[in-house]
Design a protein around this motif. Structure first.
Motif, PDB file in Angstrom:
ATOM      1  N   VAL A  19       0.797  -1.471   0.122  1.00 60.54           N
ATOM      2  CA  VAL A  19      -0.062   0.054   0.001  1.00 60.54           C
ATOM      3  C   VAL A  19       0.739   1.436   0.026  1.00 60.54           C
ATOM      4  O   VAL A  19       2.006   1.079   0.765  1.00 60.54           O
ATOM      5  CB  VAL A  19      -1.189   0.084   1.357  1.00 60.54           C
ATOM      6  N   ASN A  20       0.555   2.306  -0.725  1.00 64.49           N
ATOM      7  CA  ASN A  20       1.148   3.708  -0.921  1.00 64.49           C
ATOM      8  C   ASN A  20       0.464   4.643  -0.369  1.00 64.49           C
ATOM      9  O   ASN A  20      -0.885   4.740   0.007  1.00 64.49           O
ATOM     10  CB  ASN A  20       1.583   3.626  -2.307  1.00 64.49           C
ATOM     11  N   GLN A  21       0.999   5.877  -0.342  1.00 66.47           N
ATOM     12  CA  GLN A  21       0.679   7.224   0.143  1.00 66.47           C
ATOM     13  C   GLN A  21      -0.819   7.583  -0.628  1.00 66.47           C
ATOM     14  O   GLN A  21      -0.814   7.355  -1.582  1.00 66.47           O
ATOM     15  CB  GLN A  21       1.389   8.170  -0.004  1.00 66.47           C
ATOM     16  N   GLY A  22      -1.714   7.939   0.293  1.00 65.32           N
ATOM     17  CA  GLY A  22      -2.873   8.338  -0.257  1.00 65.32           C
ATOM     18  C   GLY A  22      -4.071   7.308  -0.306  1.00 65.32           C
ATOM     19  O   GLY A  22      -5.211   7.526  -0.367  1.00 65.32           O
ATOM     20  N   GLU A  23      -3.719   6.069  -0.031  1.00 64.23           N
ATOM     21  CA  GLU A  23      -4.460   4.874  -0.249  1.00 64.23           C
ATOM     22  C   GLU A  23      -5.082   4.504   1.354  1.00 64.23           C
ATOM     23  O   GLU A  23      -4.931   4.904   1.996  1.00 64.23           O
ATOM     24  CB  GLU A  23      -4.060   3.801  -0.845  1.00 64.23           C
ATOM     25  N   MET A  24      -6.388   3.850   0.918  1.00 67.71           N
ATOM     26  CA  MET A  24      -7.079   3.558   2.086  1.00 67.71           C
ATOM     27  C   MET A  24      -7.566   2.038   1.848  1.00 67.71           C
ATOM     28  O   MET A  24      -7.936   1.594   0.923  1.00 67.71           O
ATOM     29  CB  MET A  24      -8.260   4.229   2.336  1.00 67.71           C
ATOM     30  N   PHE A  25      -7.569   1.165   3.201  1.00 65.28           N
ATOM     31  CA  PHE A  25      -8.133  -0.207   3.027  1.00 65.28           C
ATOM     32  C   PHE A  25      -8.694  -0.309   4.352  1.00 65.28           C
ATOM     33  O   PHE A  25      -8.529   0.251   5.428  1.00 65.28           O
ATOM     34  CB  PHE A  25      -6.703  -1.073   2.780  1.00 65.28           C
ATOM     35  N   VAL A  26      -9.419  -1.456   4.324  1.00 67.22           N
ATOM     36  CA  VAL A  26     -10.310  -2.087   5.587  1.00 67.22           C
ATOM     37  C   VAL A  26      -9.694  -3.282   6.058  1.00 67.22           C
ATOM     38  O   VAL A  26      -9.296  -4.242   5.359  1.00 67.22           O
ATOM     39  CB  VAL A  26     -11.656  -2.180   5.430  1.00 67.22           C
ATOM     40  N   VAL A  27      -9.564  -3.496   7.492  1.00 67.39           N
ATOM     41  CA  VAL A  27      -9.176  -4.637   8.139  1.00 67.39           C
ATOM     42  C   VAL A  27     -10.513  -5.082   8.908  1.00 67.39           C
ATOM     43  O   VAL A  27     -10.368  -4.542   9.937  1.00 67.39           O
ATOM     44  CB  VAL A  27      -7.961  -4.745   9.065  1.00 67.39           C
ATOM     45  N   PRO A  28     -11.365  -5.873   8.483  1.00 70.15           N
ATOM     46  CA  PRO A  28     -12.557  -6.308   9.230  1.00 70.15           C
ATOM     47  C   PRO A  28     -12.268  -7.001  10.692  1.00 70.15           C
ATOM     48  O   PRO A  28     -11.104  -7.391  10.811  1.00 70.15           O
ATOM     49  CB  PRO A  28     -13.148  -7.458   8.300  1.00 70.15           C
ATOM     50  N   GLN A  29     -13.443  -6.866  11.528  1.00 74.65           N
ATOM     51  CA  GLN A  29     -13.121  -7.138  12.959  1.00 74.65           C
ATOM     52  C   GLN A  29     -12.770  -8.634  12.961  1.00 74.65           C
ATOM     53  O   GLN A  29     -13.467  -9.565  12.188  1.00 74.65           O
ATOM     54  CB  GLN A  29     -14.326  -7.013  13.666  1.00 74.65           C
ATOM     55  N   TYR A  30     -11.611  -9.029  13.800  1.00 75.19           N
ATOM     56  CA  TYR A  30     -11.518 -10.606  14.070  1.00 75.19           C
ATOM     57  C   TYR A  30     -10.562 -10.803  12.601  1.00 75.19           C
ATOM     58  O   TYR A  30      -9.918 -11.929  12.870  1.00 75.19           O
ATOM     59  CB  TYR A  30     -12.530 -11.389  14.252  1.00 75.19           C
ATOM     60  N   PHE A  31     -10.191 -10.194  11.564  1.00 76.34           N
ATOM     61  CA  PHE A  31      -9.315 -11.050  10.683  1.00 76.34           C
ATOM     62  C   PHE A  31      -7.796 -10.405  11.176  1.00 76.34           C
ATOM     63  O   PHE A  31      -7.655  -9.192  11.651  1.00 76.34           O
ATOM     64  CB  PHE A  31      -9.885 -10.020   9.229  1.00 76.34           C
ATOM     65  N   ALA A  32      -7.178 -11.339  11.091  1.00 77.42           N
ATOM     66  CA  ALA A  32      -5.733 -11.479  11.360  1.00 77.42           C
ATOM     67  C   ALA A  32      -4.934 -10.502  10.430  1.00 77.42           C
ATOM     68  O   ALA A  32      -5.122 -10.823   9.381  1.00 77.42           O
ATOM     69  CB  ALA A  32      -5.319 -12.658  11.847  1.00 77.42           C
ATOM     70  N   SER A  33      -4.122  -9.574  10.772  1.00 76.41           N
ATOM     71  CA  SER A  33      -3.341  -8.930   9.853  1.00 76.41           C
ATOM     72  C   SER A  33      -1.881  -8.580  10.343  1.00 76.41           C
ATOM     73  O   SER A  33      -1.651  -8.499  11.721  1.00 76.41           O
ATOM     74  CB  SER A  33      -4.079  -7.439   9.705  1.00 76.41           C
ATOM     75  N   THR A  34      -1.085  -7.988   9.501  1.00 73.42           N
ATOM     76  CA  THR A  34       0.176  -7.624   9.640  1.00 73.42           C
ATOM     77  C   THR A  34       0.892  -6.721   8.929  1.00 73.42           C
ATOM     78  O   THR A  34       0.063  -6.773   7.615  1.00 73.42           O
ATOM     79  CB  THR A  34       1.259  -8.730  10.137  1.00 73.42           C
ATOM     80  N   MET A  35       1.677  -5.904   9.195  1.00 71.27           N
ATOM     81  CA  MET A  35       2.427  -5.014   8.026  1.00 71.27           C
ATOM     82  C   MET A  35       3.763  -4.774   8.284  1.00 71.27           C
ATOM     83  O   MET A  35       4.176  -4.859   9.581  1.00 71.27           O
ATOM     84  CB  MET A  35       1.710  -3.683   7.944  1.00 71.27           C
ATOM     85  N   ARG A  36       4.699  -4.807   7.108  1.00 75.36           N
ATOM     86  CA  ARG A  36       5.896  -4.435   7.321  1.00 75.36           C
ATOM     87  C   ARG A  36       6.327  -3.030   6.538  1.00 75.36           C
ATOM     88  O   ARG A  36       5.895  -3.057   5.373  1.00 75.36           O
ATOM     89  CB  ARG A  36       7.031  -5.598   6.899  1.00 75.36           C
ATOM     90  N   SER A  37       7.066  -2.047   6.940  1.00 77.41           N
ATOM     91  CA  SER A  37       7.091  -0.941   6.394  1.00 77.41           C
ATOM     92  C   SER A  37       8.388  -1.212   5.366  1.00 77.41           C
ATOM     93  O   SER A  37       9.088  -2.193   5.336  1.00 77.41           O
ATOM     94  CB  SER A  37       7.587   0.081   7.388  1.00 77.41           C
TER      95      SER A  37
END
Length: 483
Positions: A397-415
């Motif tokens: 994902v990049n600058q200016g974008e938007m996304f949803v992580v729904p309730q209970y969905f497992a997520s992670t991110m690395r910069s």
């Protein structure tokens, strides 16, 4: 003696029943709001998500003083969360026209500064123009004539990094008196109990309207009718009736009803604006001194704020106010109902996060709300997994974008190599997360014997699984492999 015993038993039984009733009432008070949210979920909003991705605005509405960008609330991920994101860019010396909406809106000031007024129904005009604040250019005044007095509700100073709470039904406006564009990113909670209309974004404007020629839509279909959702409500009333209601000449009503569609939703201020507002230095000092006061507001002290005097904004940029900080990984600042008590009525909250280059956010899930993530700067690799054990997102994902992580969905991110800054809008006023890795994770909390049998690994491997991240918790620093 028997009578005394019966009387004592009756008293004890009464106390027990009263305690039980109070406990039930407290539980309903704590969980009733979430229950109301759940019962209003439509079939289309039950999060049958197949794919999540970083999303850009699908529509842009140009005005003479700036522009408004809208994300498509009919997009699958935004339907799941029941939200409608938007972004307003207000140019220097321009005014976002007064309007109100049937759902709460949480706003993040990405850049710039300005003044905002929020008008609550039934609240008094507590500011008088004995001392005034000048914004922009000096208005023209006739020589020898004094300036007329004015009374109005409080005007708030907003700055970069502020999160601003706008309750449903409260009329509001925003004026950019700074030297650069004011950029405000907002999320409207369409599924909040205050909105009993439908799941479409709409706003009731008291002036202005959408310019037909300035509308640029990337996506057609249901968006064709979007221009009808941002129009001046006065224009449809009978002119004579409005003149009688306000006790003013009909000519003034005619000016209120003029479409002036070329001006749009954000207009240039011709002669500058001046209005009454508190001394800014004193206001800033009071803001910095609220560190202990918010706790008293949260637990209640018999003198709680009412809606007319509630604080509507707080800043998420202060390093000293970070809730999670790591020299190697980054920082996290949460704004919930404890820091900003008005959020308990809106059932929303926000988080500002900064990940240093190649740092990581621990895999986790949100217990009591959806997360709408806005990318402010940099980039990151994001992975989201559903209950079927399938990836529904594995994108950069990049600058200016938007996304949803729904309730209970497992997520992670690395910069990425340049780091990652983001803002999370949440559909809960007191969000809770459960972590999979790190010092406070569910894995670390489990006995070694459970892990060895669950994953068919040795006790030594299970020990490494539990403890190899040391004291790190929500933010994980880049690690050199030690195996």
């Amino acid at each position: 003696m028997a009578v005394t015993t019966k009387l004592l038993l009756a008293i004890l039984l009464s106390v027990f029943l009263l305690s039980a009733a109070n406990a039930i009432r407290d539980y309903q008070g704590q969980h009733g709001q979430q229950g109301q949210r759940d019962t209003r979920l439509t079939q289309a909003q039950q999060c049958r998500v197949q794919r999540l991705t970083g999303s850009q605005p699908s529509e842009r509405i140009d005005s003479e003083g700036g522009f408004t960008e809208l994300w498509d609330e009919n997009e699958e991920q935004f339907q799941c969360a029941g939200v409608a994101p938007m972004r307003n860019v207000i140019r220097r010396n321009s005014l976002s026209l007064p309007n109100f909406h049937p759902m709460p809106r949480l706003v993040y000031i990405e850049r710039g500064q300005g003044m905002m007024g929020i008008t609550y129904p039934g609240c008094a005009e507590t500011f008088q123009s004995q001392q005034s604040f000048q914004a922009g250019r000096e208005p023209r005044e006739e020589r020898g004539q004094g300036r007329q007095s004015d009374q109005h509700q409080k005007v708030h100073r907003i700055r970069q990094g502020d999160v601003v709470a706008i309750p449903a039904g409260a009329a509001h406006w925003c004026y950019n008196d700074g030297e650069e564009d004011l950029v405000a990113v907002s999320v409207n909670d369409l599924n909040h109990q205050s909105n009993q209309l439908d799941q479409n974004l709409r706003a009731f404007y008291l002036a202005g309207g959408v310019p037909e020629s300035g509308r640029q839509s990337v996506q057609i279909g249901q968006r064709q009718q979007s221009t009808q959702r941002f129009q001046n409500i006065f224009r449809a009333f009978d002119r004579e009736l409005m003149a009688e209601a306000f006790n003013i000449p009909a000519e003034i009503v005619s000016k209120m009803q003029e479409e002036q569609s070329e001006r749009g939703l954000i207009v240039n201020v011709r002669e500058g604006m001046r209005m009454v507002r508190p001394d800014e230095e004193r206001e800033e000092f009071e803001e910095q001194g609220r560190g202990q006061q918010w706790w008293e507001e949260a637990i209640g002290n018999g003198l709680e704020e009412n809606i007319c005097t509630m604080k509507i904004r707080t800043n998420m940029e202060h390093r000293r106010q970070a809730d999670i900080y790591s020299r190697q990984a980054g920082k996290i600042n949460h704004v919930n109902r404890q820091k900003l008590p008005i959020l308990k009525y809106m059932d929303m909250s926000a988080t500002k996060g900064t990940l240093y280059p190649n740092a990581m956010m621990t895999p986790h899930w949100s217990v009591n709300g959806h997360c709408v993530v806005y990318v402010q700067r940099g980039d990151a690799q994001v992975q989201v997994v559903d209950h079927r054990g399938q990836q529904v997102m594995n994108d950069r994902v990049n600058q200016g974008e938007m996304f949803v992580v729904p309730q209970y969905f497992a997520s992670t991110m690395r910069s990425g190599q340049n780091g990652f800054e983001f803002v999370v809008f949440r559909t809960s006023s007191e969000p809770m997360n459960n972590q999979l890795a790190g010092y406070t994770s569910v894995i670390r909390a489990m006995p070694i014997e459970v892990l060895t049998n669950a994953y068919q690994i040795s006790p030594n491997e299970a020990q490494h699984l539990k403890t190899n991240r040391g004291g790190e918790s929500f933010l994980l620093s880049p690690q050199q492999k030690s195996f």
